[in-house]
Design an enzyme around this catalytic site. Structure first.
Site, short mmCIF file in Angstrom:
data_model
loop_
_atom_site.label_atom_id
_atom_site.label_comp_id
_atom_site.label_asym_id
_atom_site.label_seq_id
_atom_site.Cartn_x
_atom_site.Cartn_y
_atom_site.Cartn_z
N ASN A 123 1.09 4.31 -3.19
CA ASN A 123 0.22 3.84 -4.17
C ASN A 123 -0.32 5.07 -4.79
OD1 ASN A 123 -1.06 2.01 -5.86
ND2 ASN A 123 -0.14 0.41 -4.37
N ARG A 124 -1.63 4.60 -5.52
CA ARG A 124 -2.26 5.52 -6.77
C ARG A 124 -3.48 6.18 -6.43
NH1 ARG A 124 0.57 0.93 -8.78
NH2 ARG A 124 1.62 1.37 -10.50
N HIS B 209 2.61 7.72 -4.98
CA HIS B 209 3.69 7.55 -4.07
C HIS B 209 4.05 9.05 -3.55
CE1 HIS B 209 4.10 3.59 -4.37
NE2 HIS B 209 4.89 3.35 -5.50
N HIS C 102 8.83 1.31 1.15
CA HIS C 102 8.92 0.57 -0.26
C HIS C 102 10.44 0.01 -0.42
CE1 HIS C 102 8.27 0.36 -4.53
NE2 HIS C 102 7.34 1.19 -4.48
N TYR D 154 12.81 -2.72 -1.32
CA TYR D 154 12.88 -4.21 -2.09
C TYR D 154 13.85 -5.34 -1.58
CZ TYR D 154 11.50 -1.15 -6.12
OH TYR D 154 10.70 -0.14 -7.24
N ASP E 178 2.16 -6.67 -9.26
CA ASP E 178 1.60 -5.44 -8.55
C ASP E 178 0.40 -5.25 -8.42
OD1 ASP E 178 2.22 -2.81 -8.04
OD2 ASP E 178 2.75 -2.19 -10.25
N GLN F 154 0.75 -4.54 -0.85
CA GLN F 154 1.07 -4.43 -2.20
C GLN F 154 2.30 -5.49 -2.50
OE1 GLN F 154 -0.81 -2.56 -4.46
NE2 GLN F 154 0.24 -2.72 -6.07
N GLU G 242 4.35 -4.18 0.38
CA GLU G 242 4.05 -2.58 1.06
C GLU G 242 2.93 -2.76 1.59
OE1 GLU G 242 4.56 0.06 -2.67
OE2 GLU G 242 5.02 -1.61 -3.58
#
Length: 356
Positions: free
Chosen positions: A91-92, A117, A187, A189, A259, A294, A321
């Protein structure tokens, strides 16, 4: 809290093959895990990607439920983090900088002025040392002091195991020789109808919390933990992902869909989410020792060509996540992500599958 590898007799077989080489000539392996019920996971030691995950539907038909590529080339090229180990910091991190003990550290800005990431050459772009273990595979990587700007030599181990009851268990462990920050996740999907089957808007989702970490327009957390009770972000009661995703609601507009980091309560291994897909009958239950999860609904998928020639478009997959909160290094009121010498980071997440 960490959940040890299953103590029962082997519930999964493990096979490995050489899958290819990196541009630098490093050998990459592909590991295939199969449990007694026929569930199958394929893991590569390039970035720890979950290459495929085959689980049964209500009729006993097995489909691959994760997005990805048929060959190593797709994972070596730039891709939307299709099932990789994400680190050092998932993440950020706002402004791509943070302080530890008053000392500022600058990490790679790779999302505008922010870090996301792990940077330009994060854990998803490394060949991990790999060995077969009971029911799975163990991946190890040593991240050098200063890699992507992060302090400390970090020794990291990630294990993937399959359980008898159709769980894909991911265990994380790490130590450091200098104070550093750490946030690891996978991560993947998912599309429980099968990858390449279309969008995931009809999937029914439950997340057992009515709190998220608020964000600004750059999706950097503000430091506030806010109630989402009764809003389009509230999944405490089951809703389909698509039911409210287009609502005129600022957090959804900011994220171009979901998100968002959901704040989980409780300690130890706890429920993070339940996802159901009606046509296949597949159910995925997510449990984690992490304090957050997340939800990301593939808002930026833009026609990536994946397995079998399938084209993955917007919202053809969703991510759950498990993680510490975004930008925690700059938010002292959030659960700490600082790892110090002498400490051992441990975390466990289980994606468990059934059908009804």
């Amino acid at each position: 809290m960490s959940i040890a590898s299953p103590s029962h007799a082997a519930s999964a077989s493990v096979e490995s093959v050489t899958w290819g080489k990196t541009a630098a000539g490093e050998e990459v392996k592909l590991f295939t895990l199969r449990n007694v019920g026929g569930m199958e996971a394929r893991i590569t030691n390039w970035g720890g990607y979950i290459v495929s995950l085959k689980v049964a539907d209500k009729n006993g038909k097995f489909d691959d439920v994760v997005l990805g590529f048929d060959s190593l080339d797709g994972y070596l090229a730039k891709n939307p983090f299709f099932g990789c180990i994400t680190g050092r910091y998932a993440n950020r991190i706002g402004g791509a900088k943070f302080k530890i003990d008053g000392v500022e550290h600058n990490v790679t800005p790779n999302s505008g002025k922010n870090h996301i990431h792990g940077g330009k050459l994060g854990f998803d772009k490394k060949v991990w040392a790999a060995k077969e273990i009971t029911d799975g595979v163990e991946l190890s990587y040593t991240s050098a002091d200063g890699e992507e700007g992060f302090p400390g030599t970090l020794k990291c181990t990630v294990t993937y195991t399959l359980t008898k009851d159709n769980g894909l268990q991911i265990g994380y462990q790490a130590t450091t020789d200098k104070p550093t920050v750490l946030n690891l996740t996978n991560h993947a999907y998912f599309n429980l109808a099968g990858e390449g089957s279309g969008d995931i808007l009809g999937h029914e989702l439950t997340i057992p919390t009515d709190q998220v970490t608020a964000t600004d327009d750059d999706l950097i957390t503000t430091g506030e933990i806010v109630s989402i009770k009764g809003t389009p972000l509230d999944f405490t009661a089951p809703h389909t992902i698509g039911e409210r995703i287009g609502a005129d609601f600022k957090p959804l507009i900011q994220g171009i869909g979901y998100d968002h980091n959901y704040v989980l309560s409780g300690s130890g291994l706890k429920l993070a989410a339940i996802v159901k897909e009606a046509k296949s009958g597949r159910v995925m239950t997510v449990r984690t020792t992490e304090p957050g999860v997340q939800l990301y609904t593939g808002n930026h998928l833009n026609g990536v060509k994946g397995k079998g020639g399938h084209v993955y478009k917007t919202r053809h997959g969703f991510c759950l996540e498990t993680q510490h909160y975004p930008d925690s290094p700059n938010k002292p009121n959030f659960p700490s992500v600082i790892l110090r010498p002498g400490e051992t980071f441990q975390s466990t997440t289980i994606y468990q599958f059934s059908a009804e």
